[in-house]
Design a protein around this motif. Structure first.
Motif, mmCIF file in Angstrom:
data_model
loop_
_atom_site.group_PDB
_atom_site.id
_atom_site.type_symbol
_atom_site.label_atom_id
_atom_site.label_comp_id
_atom_site.label_asym_id
_atom_site.label_seq_id
_atom_site.Cartn_x
_atom_site.Cartn_y
_atom_site.Cartn_z
ATOM 1 N N PRO A 188 0.831 -1.210 0.000
ATOM 2 C CA PRO A 188 0.000 0.000 0.000
ATOM 3 C C PRO A 188 0.865 1.259 0.000
ATOM 4 O O PRO A 188 1.976 1.259 0.529
ATOM 5 C CB PRO A 188 -0.793 -0.113 1.314
ATOM 6 N N ALA A 189 0.343 2.313 -0.614
ATOM 7 C CA ALA A 189 1.033 3.595 -0.579
ATOM 8 C C ALA A 189 0.999 4.135 0.846
ATOM 9 O O ALA A 189 0.174 3.737 1.669
ATOM 10 C CB ALA A 189 0.364 4.578 -1.538
ATOM 11 N N LYS A 190 1.890 5.090 1.153
ATOM 12 C CA LYS A 190 1.980 5.622 2.513
ATOM 13 C C LYS A 190 0.676 6.248 2.969
ATOM 14 O O LYS A 190 0.276 6.107 4.119
ATOM 15 C CB LYS A 190 3.119 6.643 2.598
ATOM 16 N N GLU A 208 -2.256 5.421 2.018
ATOM 17 C CA GLU A 208 -3.207 4.352 2.284
ATOM 18 C C GLU A 208 -2.919 3.688 3.621
ATOM 19 O O GLU A 208 -3.832 3.319 4.355
ATOM 20 C CB GLU A 208 -3.153 3.310 1.161
ATOM 21 N N LEU A 209 -1.631 3.559 3.956
ATOM 22 C CA LEU A 209 -1.265 2.993 5.240
ATOM 23 C C LEU A 209 -1.728 3.887 6.376
ATOM 24 O O LEU A 209 -2.211 3.430 7.409
ATOM 25 C CB LEU A 209 0.251 2.789 5.324
ATOM 26 N N ALA A 210 -1.558 5.194 6.189
ATOM 27 C CA ALA A 210 -1.987 6.147 7.215
ATOM 28 C C ALA A 210 -3.494 6.079 7.407
ATOM 29 O O ALA A 210 -3.994 6.126 8.527
ATOM 30 C CB ALA A 210 -1.556 7.562 6.844
ATOM 31 N N ALA A 211 -4.213 5.977 6.289
ATOM 32 C CA ALA A 211 -5.672 5.887 6.375
ATOM 33 C C ALA A 211 -6.087 4.595 7.070
ATOM 34 O O ALA A 211 -7.000 4.583 7.894
ATOM 35 C CB ALA A 211 -6.279 5.966 4.979
ATOM 36 N N ALA A 212 -5.392 3.513 6.743
ATOM 37 C CA ALA A 212 -5.713 2.226 7.362
ATOM 38 C C ALA A 212 -5.465 2.260 8.862
ATOM 39 O O ALA A 212 -6.197 1.651 9.645
ATOM 40 C CB ALA A 212 -4.883 1.121 6.713
ATOM 41 N N ALA A 213 -4.423 3.004 9.270
ATOM 42 C CA ALA A 213 -4.110 3.096 10.697
ATOM 43 C C ALA A 213 -5.204 3.805 11.472
ATOM 44 O O ALA A 213 -5.372 3.594 12.669
ATOM 45 C CB ALA A 213 -2.784 3.828 10.889
ATOM 46 N N ARG A 214 -5.955 4.665 10.766
ATOM 47 C CA ARG A 214 -7.033 5.394 11.429
ATOM 48 C C ARG A 214 -8.351 4.640 11.377
ATOM 49 O O ARG A 214 -9.324 5.048 12.002
ATOM 50 C CB ARG A 214 -7.210 6.775 10.771
ATOM 51 N N ASP A 223 4.411 -9.383 1.285
ATOM 52 C CA ASP A 223 4.393 -7.987 0.869
ATOM 53 C C ASP A 223 5.331 -7.792 -0.322
ATOM 54 O O ASP A 223 6.503 -8.180 -0.286
ATOM 55 C CB ASP A 223 4.836 -7.116 2.055
ATOM 56 N N GLU A 224 4.801 -7.195 -1.400
ATOM 57 C CA GLU A 224 5.561 -7.064 -2.646
ATOM 58 C C GLU A 224 6.845 -6.268 -2.446
ATOM 59 O O GLU A 224 7.910 -6.625 -2.968
ATOM 60 C CB GLU A 224 4.682 -6.392 -3.704
ATOM 61 N N LYS A 225 6.776 -5.206 -1.668
ATOM 62 C CA LYS A 225 7.963 -4.383 -1.437
ATOM 63 C C LYS A 225 9.038 -5.182 -0.713
ATOM 64 O O LYS A 225 10.230 -5.120 -1.050
ATOM 65 C CB LYS A 225 7.592 -3.148 -0.627
ATOM 66 N N SER A 226 8.634 -5.964 0.282
ATOM 67 C CA SER A 226 9.581 -6.774 1.040
ATOM 68 C C SER A 226 10.190 -7.856 0.151
ATOM 69 O O SER A 226 11.395 -8.154 0.254
ATOM 70 C CB SER A 226 8.890 -7.415 2.240
#
Length: 536
Positions: free
Chosen positions: A366-368, A370-376, A437-440
């Protein structure tokens, strides 16, 4: 104003859920009662038939119970001043109206809505504003009033405000001395044409009949106070001490609302906040122990709370501070308290893990934002899964407490909210499968020259040797020794293993996590990821 034993009340309307502002008011009343050895009364103001529901009443009671605010009198508890629902107290309002009539303090008004609207429009056009009811029916002859009532003519009952009344004054426990000119108070309606009491009349009757000594409420009620004092005086009742609380603002300086995020208590419960932390946080939104202490447990709050420490300054709801405070409370939990509180979130982690496809699945990073939104996002345990899966996940969590107890030291220092548990621990329940995770995958396993394939093979050999105890410390040391033989740095040795077992580069302590899983499942994950990353 009174030396009577303290009696306070929290009186929510069941027209919605328990808002954060209402929760703070409840906390202050509850804490003041406990600090003074007084009585905390819960009263449900359900006189709005179109919006008041039994469902909302139960939601409010459930939220108060979750917060740990036990009431001494009220619904489900009873008490000598009941009933504690306004709709069940109509006889008391009728009796109070009769008392006012006998004292000459109330009169019938036959003015229709159309007549009043016309007077209002004329006053605004010719006088620049409406000064309130003009007293048309104030001095009607008694026989005329009785005849019109007997004839069934619609009417309301109004308070007869004394013409010679001086300023309406009171000493507010927060705002200090307050004074309002009586001449701006028109003869307010007490009882509507349908016989129902207005808010100001009902609340005075209830507070007086329940012996309330201190009225602690939001300052949005400040303008109601002089009107209510007039009613107290007309009835001949003692006026309680008032304490009006400042508003709670969002970080942008505007009144807290849905645009700032969650606003009701159960939303915070569902986002993984602990009740003790939320009570502590809300208590400090307008009150302080000494101006410095931030973490205040219930016992201290109930012992030290006082009205003179409440500030007039508007409070700012800082969710970052709440997260920090919640993290402090989480870290103070022992393993038993953690296991009990984390139970639904661990079940959610298990249920999330059940949804991982067989084998190795590569998921886009996920983009950053999107990660921030998911955290909320609110992660409500059980949401998005079938009742059968959820019940099974709860049962499995209860049947295997060793996983919960083993996870405790892995994440207890890393949590700010309990709803972070599923994302951090779901990998424990993947069985032989991996959500990679694709990035990892690209940054760690396929990084050119990193020797990730050798590192993974070396660690696998150690983990596969059944002569090696399934113990975190010894497994880590044996893998480290094998890496030294191959001249692979610890970071380059362990990071590929972390990605293969946990699915990404960030996880709780690696080997402590590995030993909570089945050895065969760990080996299957390593093999599957190796094929996906290095296979032809």
């Amino acid at each position: 104003m009174t030396n009577k034993p303290v009696r306070v009340r929290f009186a929510p309307s069941p027209t919605g859920k328990l808002h954060i502002g209402g929760a703070r008011t409840a906390i202050y009343n509850w804490a003041f009662a406990r600090a003074t050895g007084g009585t905390f009364v819960l009263r449900i103001e359900d006189t709005d038939p179109e919006r008041s529901t039994e469902e909302n009443t139960q939601i409010i009671l459930r939220a108060l119970r979750w917060l740990g605010l036990d009431w001494d009198e009220g619904p489900e508890v009873g008490g000598s001043a009941g009933p504690y629902f306004q709709m069940q107290r109509m006889d008391t309002y009728a009796a109070a109206l009769e008392r006012l009539r006998e004292r000459g303090a109330a009169y019938a008004c036959f003015c229709t809505k159309d007549e009043l609207d016309a007077k209002r429009a004329k006053a605004e056009a010719e006088q620049g504003g409406y000064a309130g009811y003009d007293g048309t029916c104030r001095d009607l002859p008694a026989d005329e009033v009785e005849a019109r009532i007997a004839a069934g003519e619609p009417h309301v009952w109004r308070l007869r405000v004394p013409k010679d009344h001086g300023p309406i004054e009171f000493d507010d426990a927060v705002y200090g001395h307050m004074a309002f000119p009586a001449e701006v108070m028109d003869d307010m309606i007490l009882v509507r044409t349908d016989g129902s009491p207005t808010y100001n009349f009902a609340v005075v009757c209830d507070d007086a009949n329940m012996g309330i000594t201190h009225v602690i409420r939001g300052d949005d009620h400040l303008s109601n106070t002089p009107r209510q004092i007039l009613i107290y005086e007309a009835l001949g009742y003692d006026v309680p001490t008032f304490a009006h609380l400042s508003m709670i603002l969002g970080a942008d300086g505007k009144k807290l609302s849905k645009r700032h995020g969650a606003t009701n208590v159960e939303e915070y419960r569902d986002r993984g906040y602990l009740p003790d932390a939320l009570v502590n946080f809300l208590a400090l939104l307008g009150w302080s122990l000494d101006g410095e202490t931030t973490i205040i447990d219930r016992a201290t709050l109930c012992r030290e709370f006082s009205l003179d420490r409440i500030t007039k300054k508007d409070a700012v709801f800082d969710e970052t501070k709440l997260d920090w405070m919640n993290g402090v409370y989480i870290r103070e939990m022992d393993v038993d308290a953690w296991t009990a509180s984390a139970r639904p979130w661990l079940a959610a982690a298990r249920a999330d893990g059940e949804g991982v496809p067989a084998g190795v699945t590569v998921a886009p990073t996920p983009a950053k934002d999107e990660l921030a939104a998911a955290a909320r996002e609110t992660h409500v345990p059980g949401e998005g899964v079938s009742p059968e899966v959820w019940e099974a996940a709860l049962a499995a969590t209860d049947e295997a407490p060793e996983i919960a107890r083993g996870a405790y030291p892995l994440v207890i220092e890393r949590l700010s909210r309990l709803n972070e548990i599923p994302a951090k621990l779901a990998f424990l329940f993947w069985g032989p499968n991996v959500m990679l995770d694709e990035k990892s995958l690209n940054k760690v396993l396929r990084k050119e020259g990193a020797r990730a394939d050798e590192a993974l093979a070396a660690c696998r050999a150690v983990l596969a040797d059944e002569d090696n105890a399934w113990d975190a410390e010894s497994l880590q040391e044996k893998c480290r020794a094998r890496g030294e033989e191959l001249e692979i740095k610890p970071k380059n040795l362990f990071q590929p293993l972390r990605v293969a077992v946990c699915g990404n580069m960030v996880s709780p302590p690696l080997f402590e996590s590995i030993v909570l899983m089945d050895r065969a499942d760990v080996l299957a994950r390593i093999d599957g990821v190796a094929d996906a990353a290095f296979g032809e």
